[in-house]
Each structure stands twice: as structure tokens, then as C-alpha cells.
Design a protein around this motif. Structure first.
Motif, PDB file in Angstrom:
ATOM      1  N   MET A  94     -17.083  19.668  -6.430  1.00 44.19           N
ATOM      2  CA  MET A  94     -17.180  20.815  -5.509  1.00 44.19           C
ATOM      3  C   MET A  94     -15.788  21.275  -5.100  1.00 44.19           C
ATOM      4  O   MET A  94     -15.493  22.468  -5.042  1.00 44.19           O
ATOM      5  N   TYR A  95     -14.916  20.298  -4.845  1.00 40.61           N
ATOM      6  CA  TYR A  95     -13.545  20.620  -4.452  1.00 40.61           C
ATOM      7  C   TYR A  95     -12.842  21.395  -5.573  1.00 40.61           C
ATOM      8  O   TYR A  95     -12.174  22.409  -5.340  1.00 40.61           O
TER       9      TYR A  95
ATOM     10  N   LYS B 186     -14.141  23.187  -7.787  1.00 35.26           N
ATOM     11  CA  LYS B 186     -14.717  24.535  -7.863  1.00 35.26           C
ATOM     12  C   LYS B 186     -14.067  25.452  -6.815  1.00 35.26           C
ATOM     13  O   LYS B 186     -13.677  26.585  -7.114  1.00 35.26           O
ATOM     14  N   VAL B 187     -13.945  24.918  -5.594  1.00 33.53           N
ATOM     15  CA  VAL B 187     -13.330  25.700  -4.518  1.00 33.53           C
ATOM     16  C   VAL B 187     -11.879  26.024  -4.874  1.00 33.53           C
ATOM     17  O   VAL B 187     -11.426  27.170  -4.765  1.00 33.53           O
ATOM     18  N   LEU B 188     -11.182  24.990  -5.355  1.00 32.73           N
ATOM     19  CA  LEU B 188      -9.770  25.156  -5.694  1.00 32.73           C
ATOM     20  C   LEU B 188      -9.593  26.203  -6.794  1.00 32.73           C
ATOM     21  O   LEU B 188      -8.691  27.041  -6.738  1.00 32.73           O
TER      22      LEU B 188
ATOM     23  N   GLU C 131     -11.362  28.695  -7.414  1.00 32.56           N
ATOM     24  CA  GLU C 131     -11.522  30.052  -6.881  1.00 32.56           C
ATOM     25  C   GLU C 131     -10.287  30.472  -6.121  1.00 32.56           C
ATOM     26  O   GLU C 131      -9.855  31.618  -6.190  1.00 32.56           O
TER      27      GLU C 131
END
Lengths: 734, 123
Positions: free
Chosen positions: B64-65, B67-69, B71
Motif C-alpha cells: 500500500m505504501y 502504491k501511495v509513493l 502516486e
């Protein structure tokens, strides 16, 4: 609670949603709708349904429910979007507009219901399954089904109208487990997933939402710390103790709250206060996992509202509810929705009664006037400190004034948007192919003006479609493209807003207009050279050049009404036209109705204010500059017509005629001079409308009370120009 | 099982295969291995998860991290070939829509994941 206010908010908001819906649907005529478009239309209908249900507006709920189902199938790509749907959905939107506005007034007549049903029938072939059956059910049944869809057990009965139903009667359909593991849980060798997995042994996870703080803490992310949280909807026959026991090992330092089946909205509101996430976001998550339904979500918001004293004294209830819901949905819609940290930086929008803003602007206006007066008096003193402070105060006040005026400014684009539909429908009705281009949508204008502009603009756009543009066949013969173009353009120019309505059609035939005016006995003699003079006749009552009366225009409401409307806004219209190339109507409007920057002048004892944005320069008025005919003033080689204010507003006292001044003003593209006796300088002023007795006095647009208590008239330059021209014409033709 | 990262650079970005246990004892190491491609901007990253035999909360959280990164760095992180272990976690935590990737379930695994929730965006 004042229901009228709430319903007003519902009307305003629904109107906004429907306007957006229409704009999106019109776009789908050109290109297929995106997922975002479909979601937005769905959300519009869905929100209207939710709020209508809250008020018990049965017809609206019934209709929206079916439309919503179709839209839901579209947005989840269960069925494809087909171009025929645009027309049907536009009709549905129109019917919905009708339902929204009329059902607040009373019952909807059967004929209109039948109209709605026929629209729903048209949707049938496009849908999967026969969902139109809902149309025959009453909204209570629909509500029940909504509850079931969201995981309600059959035991719960929501057959009562939600508005009469107290919040406490809603019971959540299963266990709600709010679980936020401790940050150090991983280092203790514990894995939250295994505990969640264990839940399956004592029941069934109906739905689960993972919330993550990573979204906001990504910069300091430590992979060995736990940033996860879970909202779980568990359906289980086990007792509360058994459910809690699942988390026994992990409970230390973690946050765990289990709400048993049958808990109330109040319990949810209590819980939301203990969790780190926003209450609105939580409400939406709970709806997503089937703990709340559409209607109970509204009850939940209502409960939150009632808990927060002073929560919305200026924001009325209905607005808050639906905007909260939408806001929550928007938050959740972003991919990383599960953001538990309250986002303090997010700017919020509040709706304020426009009367309050008017009041504020008025007060600020008064303050500006009295400060200007104070400034003037301080100017006479020798105290430099005082003068400095006064200048500073004036500067701050000007900023406040700018800000308060901006509160009422709205982009004109929203208002332009509705003409896309007008043009589209008229094109079909008249058998013409018309394209509407809008420019300068972001140009801002006072909301009051935008509202009052609706009618005149509609009239001009309809005129352009009907009289202005030719049929495709005629256009082809003339070698023009089959598709006619109408352009709406807005821009700022010298403190005014200019709106142009241009078409590439026939153009106005000057001879025809002149002849018509002769027939009507308005003018006599041969056609003048001045195009402007001829086109001015168009605004005369009863003068229509339309060769035939159609459904669209030529029904007796002429351009004279448009002119009246524009003049009531202190605006002006000019027309330009070239045969076979098209016409352009140019509206020039003030930015705001409340305060103007003025230029104070005096004639004898009387003071006048000339709007500053029209003033070009001031000069001494000497005999050397006057031409022989005593009508023109020579300014750097150009001759500029002038008039003496004293001639128009006679004053008893003898002025200082020895040394006159001339103020060069401009109106649109024309320049003229106004001869006055004294120049008193720049002056910000609040416009006070003239009393009803003086409303039709030409040449004066309003009055203002000066700091010393005297009254100054605000000169209406366009109408003064007009009056002068009329007097001149009369003199010449006699 | 120790993390093994196989990395292949292409014109548009990277194709990466992860092999091993995506669990607490190894997340720091996975994080370090990923630095090589998370520091690039505007690339497409395809992360093949077919060889992930185990994954826990820490592992899914790392994904998840990332994925956030991605973006934040204007990359596009796409997870592909999810192993059954990964699919099960995505399923139970309702995170399919969070990642937004196409998920393929092999026939023999069809009874093991249900995807009853968390597969649709809220709207």
C-alpha cells in the motif's frame, strides 16, 4: 426547525445537481461519458433521491429510484452507454427538475406522473432485468429494499416515513467492529489479518473496509509499524463477548470497539467521536460496508448536527446534510480514501443566505463612505501621523471592500452552460444545425446581475437561433457551413463586464428595420448612414422584423424588454451586424451593483458622481479648445463632443464659470466631454437606488450620501449620451 | 524466505519480480530493495507477485505504501500475477479497488477467494 429554509436548500442544491447532470449529458452527444461522468450523474440523482426521501416526496423518490438503477448499471458497466440514452436521460432530468420544484408545493398531478412513467418506459429496453417494476411500488417499499440491499435483515421495518421516524428507531444490521491495531503490533509478532481471518469462524464477514494512515504518513513510513485500521461488518449469532474474545491477544494498547447488532444511530455517533477519522468519512464507510443505509446515513448526519451546538446557525440544515453526504462521498471516492487523519487543511465551502452578504456589503459601503469623508477632513489637518493612520485605514478598508464584493461574485460560465441545452433543443425544433461556443466562462460577475441576466440572455440566444441563423439549406446555398455557430463570450473591460452574443447568420437588414420603423411611424425620412441609429430602433416596443411568428420568438416580447432589463442593471446594449455574416449583441454591465468608484464633480452647489471606470482624463476647459460651433472640444487633434452639466441639471447658484473643467468620459468605444465647474476627486461610494418616483429619470442611475450628509447624484453616462443625441437630433430635424 | 528481486528495465519503466516471504521479518529488506525503482520519476512499474508465497499485514501495508509513493512520484505501480497468498489477503481486507489492478484467479483457486466486497469504488 424551519422547514421552509430546509426545503429551499434542497431546491437550490437539486438545481445545481441537475444543471451539472445536464451539462454532462450534453457532452455525451459528442463523446462517450467517462467513468467520472457516469459517477457524477449517478451521484446527482442519488443525492436528490436521498434528500427527497427525507422529506417524504414520494413521486420524486419513486422516479429517481428507477433512474438511479439505470445509472448504477451504467456506471458499473453492466450495460453499455448508448447514444439514445442521452435524449432519454435529458428528458428524465427535465422531469426530475419539474418533480423537485413542484412536489415541494403539493401533490404531483397524475398526468405528470404518467409523463414520468413514459420516460421510465423508454429506459426499459436499455436496462438489465426489469427494474422498472419499482415505478409501481411505493417509496416505502423502495426504502425497504434499499435497507435489504445494504444487508438489513427482514425483521426491521421502515415503513414509516423517515421524517416522522426518530433516529433511534434504526438498528444496525450486524456487529460493527472498529479495530485500530497498536503501532507496535508487528514487533509483538501479531498479525491483524490472522485475527480478522479468525472472525470467519464465528460468523461471516459481510463487508470490511481497510483504513490506512499511510496516505498522510508516507514520508515517515516505517514498514515495521502498523498504520492500518479496520471497520468490519460481521454477521454472527455469537454473543458480544465471543466476538470481543477474538481480539483478546491483540487488544492491549489497540483500539477495539464492538457495537452489537441492533445498536442505534446514537451509538454510532458516540463511536465516531472516539475514532481518529472524520465523522463524515466514517458515516460513508459505514454505509459502504452496509452498516448504514442511504436514509439512515442522513439520520446519522442529523444526529451529528444536533450534537454540535452552533454547528450551523448560518448554514441551514438541508444544505448541510446533502453537502455533507456528497463531501463524504467525494472523500471516499479518492482512491486512498481511508485516511484516518482529520484533514485540517481542506478548504470547506459554506452556503450563506445572500441577504446576509448584501447586508455586509452595504455596511462596508457605508464604512467606505464615512472613511472617505474622514480622510477628506484629515487631509485639511497638519497632523502627519493622523494622515498616515488614515491612509492605512483606508487601504485596509479597500481590501475589505474588495473581499466582500468578491463574496458575491460567481463565474458566468455556470449561467452560460444552460444555453447549450437551449440551443440544442431549439436547433431540433427549428430544423437547424447549431453549435454553441462559450468563451470566458471564468469571468466573474455579481450574483445578482447573473441572475437578472438570465432572461435577456435567453431572449438573445433564442433570437439568434430563430432570426439570426439560416436553415442548413439556405446556408449551403450561401456557401456557408451547414452548421451555424452561436458564440457567447464574456470578458472584463475597464471595470465592466462585457457579454457578447454572436451568430454567423443572416445579419440584420438595415433597410427592413428602417422601413418597419417608418411603417410604425417611429421615424421618417431617408435611411441614415449611422448603423447604430438604425439598430437602436430594434429595441423599440412592438418593432419586430421577424417575417413569421414561430414558437420560438416573435411572440410580442421584443428586444425592448431586453433593453429594459439591461438598463435596470445599469448596463447598455450595442448591436453590430454585417449582412450575411452575422450579428453581434454586446452587453456592457457593471461588475457590481453595490459600490462604485466614482469621480466627484460639482456644478454650483450640487455634487455629482461620474463612474470612475468611464473617466479617461480631466482637463481645463478653455475657450481655445472649443470649436467655432461650440459643440466640440479639440483634444490632441481629435474633436470630442461635449455637454455642460449645468445645462442638464440647472442650479440656482452662479458657478465658477471663469474656470471650467472638462471630464473626458468614454462609453463603449465613444468619447465625450462633460463640462463641470469643480473637480473634487476620486470617491468610493455606495449606490442608493433612486426612489420609485424618480426611477425613470434619465441620466441619473442612483444617488449617494456623501460623508458630509449631502446627496450626490450618480450620472448615468450611457443614458446622458443618449439623451444628448436625442436632443441634438430633434434640433437638427426641426 | 529471503527476498529476491529480479529487475528488468524497459523503455517505459521497470518489470520486477518479487520472490520470497512478504512478511514482517523481511519488510525492511523489501523496502530497501524497492528504493532502486521508487526513486525514479514518471515511470511505469510492473510488480509481479506470482512468487510471493506468504504475505501478512506488514507485507500488504508495504505494498500500500509503495502504491501511495508511486502516486506521489507520478509513477504508475501495477501489481500483476498475484499469487494465491496475495489474493487471499486482498480479498479479506477488501483492497482490490485500492490498488485498482486487474486480478486474475486461476481455476483451481476459484473456491478460495470470493471478492464479495472492496471491489468497487464508492460513488
Amino acid at each position: 426547525m424551519d422547514l421552509t429554509e430546509v426545503i429551499d436548500a434542497y431546491l437550490v442544491e437539486s438545481e445545481e445537481f441537475l444543471r451539472d447532470m445536464e451539462a454532462i449529458l450534453l457532452r455525451t452527444e459528442v463523446s462517450s461519458p467517462s467513468d467520472d461522468d457516469l459517477n457524477a450523474i449517478f451521484r446527482a440523482v442519488h443525492t436528490i433521491k436521498g434528500t427527497a426521501g427525507m422529506f417524504g416526496f414520494e413521486s420524486t423518490v419513486k422516479f429517481t429510484h428507477v433512474v438511479e438503477n439505470l445509472l448504477d448499471q451504467l456506471r458499473s458497466h453492466e450495460i453499455p452507454f448508448q447514444s439514445e440514452l442521452t435524449e432519454i436521460l435529458l428528458n428524465a432530468k427535465d422531469h426530475l427538475s419539474y418533480l423537485v420544484s413542484e412536489e415541494t408545493k403539493g401533490k404531483i398531478p397524475d398526468s405528470k406522473i404518467a409523463n414520468g412513467n413514459s420516460i421510465l418506459e423508454m429506459m426499459k429496453p436499455f436496462q438489465k432485468g426489469d427494474i422498472s417494476v419499482f415505478a409501481k411500488k411505493d417509496s416505502n417499499q423502495i426504502r425497504n429494499e434499499d435497507e435489504k440491499e445494504s444487508g438489513m435483515t427482514k425483521k426491521e421495518d421502515f415503513s414509516k416515513s423517515p421524517i416522522s421516524e426518530p433516529n433511534s428507531s434504526y438498528r444496525i444490521p450486524g456487529y460493527l467492529i472498529s479495530f485500530r491495531p497498536n503501532r507496535n503490533v508487528f514487533s509483538q509478532g501479531l498479525d491483524p489479518i490472522s485475527f480478522i481471518g479468525y472472525l470467519k469462524k464465528i460468523g461471516s464477514i459481510h463487508s470490511l473496509k481497510t483504513i490506512s494512515e499511510i496516505v498522510t504518513h508516507w514520508e515517515e513510513f516505517d514498514p515495521e509499524s502498523c498504520y492500518l485500521g479496520f471497520e468490519i461488518h460481521l454477521v454472527s449469532d455469537s454473543d458480544l463477548e465471543t466476538v470481543r474474545k477474538v481480539f483478546n491477544f491483540i487488544e492491549n494498547d489497540s483500539f477495539l470497539h464492538v457495537l452489537p447488532q441492533g445498536s442505534t444511530i446514537e451509538d454510532l455517533a458516540d463511536l465516531s467521536g472516539q475514532l481518529p477519522e472524520e465523522e463524515i468519512l466514517l458515516g460513508n464507510i459505514w454505509k459502504e460496508i452496509g452498516i448504514l443505509t442511504d436514509i439512515s446515513l442522513i439520520h446519522y448526519f442529523e444526529e451529528l448536527k444536533s450534537r454540535k451546538t452552533g454547528f450551523s446557525s448560518s448554514v441551514n440544515f438541508g444544505t448541510k446534510l446533502s453537502s455533507l453526504e456528497v463531501q463524504a462521498q467525494e472523500v471516499a471516492e479518492t482512491k486512498l480514501s481511508a485516511n484516518p487523519i482529520k484533514d485540517q487543511n481542506k478548504s470547506a465551502t459554506i452556503k450563506v443566505d445572500s441577504k446576509r452578504i448584501d447586508n455586509l456589503i452595504n455596511r462596508v459601503g457605508e464604512l467606505v463612505v464615512s472613511c472617505a469623508n474622514m480622510n477628506q477632513l484629515i487631509g485639511f489637518t497638519e497632523d502627519s501621523n493622523l494622515q498616515e493612520s488614515s491612509i492605512l485605514a483606508m487601504r485596509l478598508l479597500n481590501e475589505v471592500r474588495e473581499i466582500s464584493l468578491k463574496l458575491r461574485m460567481v463565474p458566468i460560465g455556470d449561467s452560460f452552460q444552460k444555453y447549450t441545452r437551449t440551443v440544442r433543443d431549439l436547433g431540433k425544433e427549428l430544423g437547424k444545425d447549431i453549435k454553441l461556443i462559450t468563451e470566458g466562462n471564468e469571468t466573474e460577475l455579481d450574483r445578482n446581475i447573473v441572475e437578472k441576466l438570465g432572461d435577456p440572455l435567453t431572449h438573445l440566444v433564442r433570437n439568434a437561433c430563430d432570426h439570426g441563423l439560416e436553415t442548413p439549406e439556405e446556408r449551403e446555398k450561401k456557401g456557408k457551413p451547414k452548421q451555424g455557430t452561436i458564440k457567447l463570450n464574456a470578458y472584463h473591460e475597464a471595470g465592466s463586464v462585457v457579454i457578447e452574443i454572436t451568430d454567423d447568420g443572416n445579419g440584420i437588414q438595415k433597410e427592413k428595420v428602417w422601413q418597419k420603423a417608418i411603417d410604425k411611424g417611429l421615424v421618417s425620412g431617408s435611411i441614415p448612414d449611422s448603423e447604430e441609429e438604425i439598430f437602436k430602433l430594434l429595441f423599440h416596443p412592438g418593432l419586430s422584423t421577424a417575417s413569421q411568428i414561430t414558437n420560438v420568438s416573435g411572440r410580442g416580447v421584443g428586444l425592448d424588454v431586453v433593453l429594459q432589463n439591461i438598463e435596470s442593471l445599469r448596463g447598455a446594449i450595442t448591436v453590430k451586424s454585417t449582412p450575411n455574416q452575422g450579428s453581434r449583441f454586446i452587453l456592457r454591465l457593471p461588475l457590481t451593483l453595490a459600490i462604485i468608484d466614482g469621480f466627484l464633480v460639482a456644478v454650483g452647489q450640487n455634487q455629482f458622481i461620474i463612474p470612475m471606470d468611464m473617466v479617461l482624463e480631466c482637463l481645463h476647459f478653455t475657450d481655445d479648445n472649443k470649436t467655432d460651433s461650440n459643440q466640440f472640444f479639440a483634444l490632441r487633434g481629435n474633436l470630442i463632443p461635449f455637454l455642460r452639466l449645468r445645462d442638464y441639471y440647472p442650479t440656482d447658484s452662479v458657478g465658477n464659470t471663469l474656470r471650467e473643467n472638462i471630464v473626458i468620459v468614454r462609453n463603449g468605444e465613444k468619447k465625450a466631454g462633460i463640462v463641470v465647474e469643480r473637480l473634487l476627486g476620486e470617491y468610493q461610494t455606495v449606490i442608493k437606488p433612486m426612489g420609485s418616483v424618480f426611477r425613470h429619470v434619465k441620466g441619473v442611475s442612483g444617488s449617494s450620501i456623501l460623508g458630509d450628509g449631502n446627496v450626490a447624484l450618480i450620472i448615468d453616462i450611457p443614458s446622458l449620451f443618449e439623451r444628448t443625441i436625442a436632443i441634438e437630433n430633434e434640433r437638427l430635424y426641426k | 524466505m529471503e527476498p529476491v528481486q529480479t529487475l528488468r528495465e524497459s523503455n517505459s519503466g521497470f518489470e520486477i519480480v518479487w520472490q520470497g516471504y512478504l512478511t514482517v521479518p523481511f519488510v525492511q529488506e523489501w523496502r530497501k530493495l524497492s528504493e532502486i525503482w521508487t526513486d525514479t520519476q514518471g515511470k511505469i512499474i510492473q510488480l509481479d507477485l506470482s512468487a510471493i508465497q506468504r504475505i501478512d499485514s506488514a507485507g500488504i501495508q508495504l505494498l500500500m505504501y509503495l502504491k501511495v509513493l508511486s502516486e506521489k512520484k507520478h509513477q504508475s505501480l501495477q501489481l500483476k500475477n498475484h499469487s494465491l497468498a496475495v489474493l487471499k489477503v486482498l480479498d479479506i481486507l477488501g483492497l482490490v479497488s485500492f490498488f485498482g489492478d486487474r486480478v486474475k484467479v486461476k481455476k483451481e483457486h476459484s473456491g478460495e477467494v470470493e471478492f464479495r466486497y472492496g471491489t468497487r469504488k464508492v460513488g
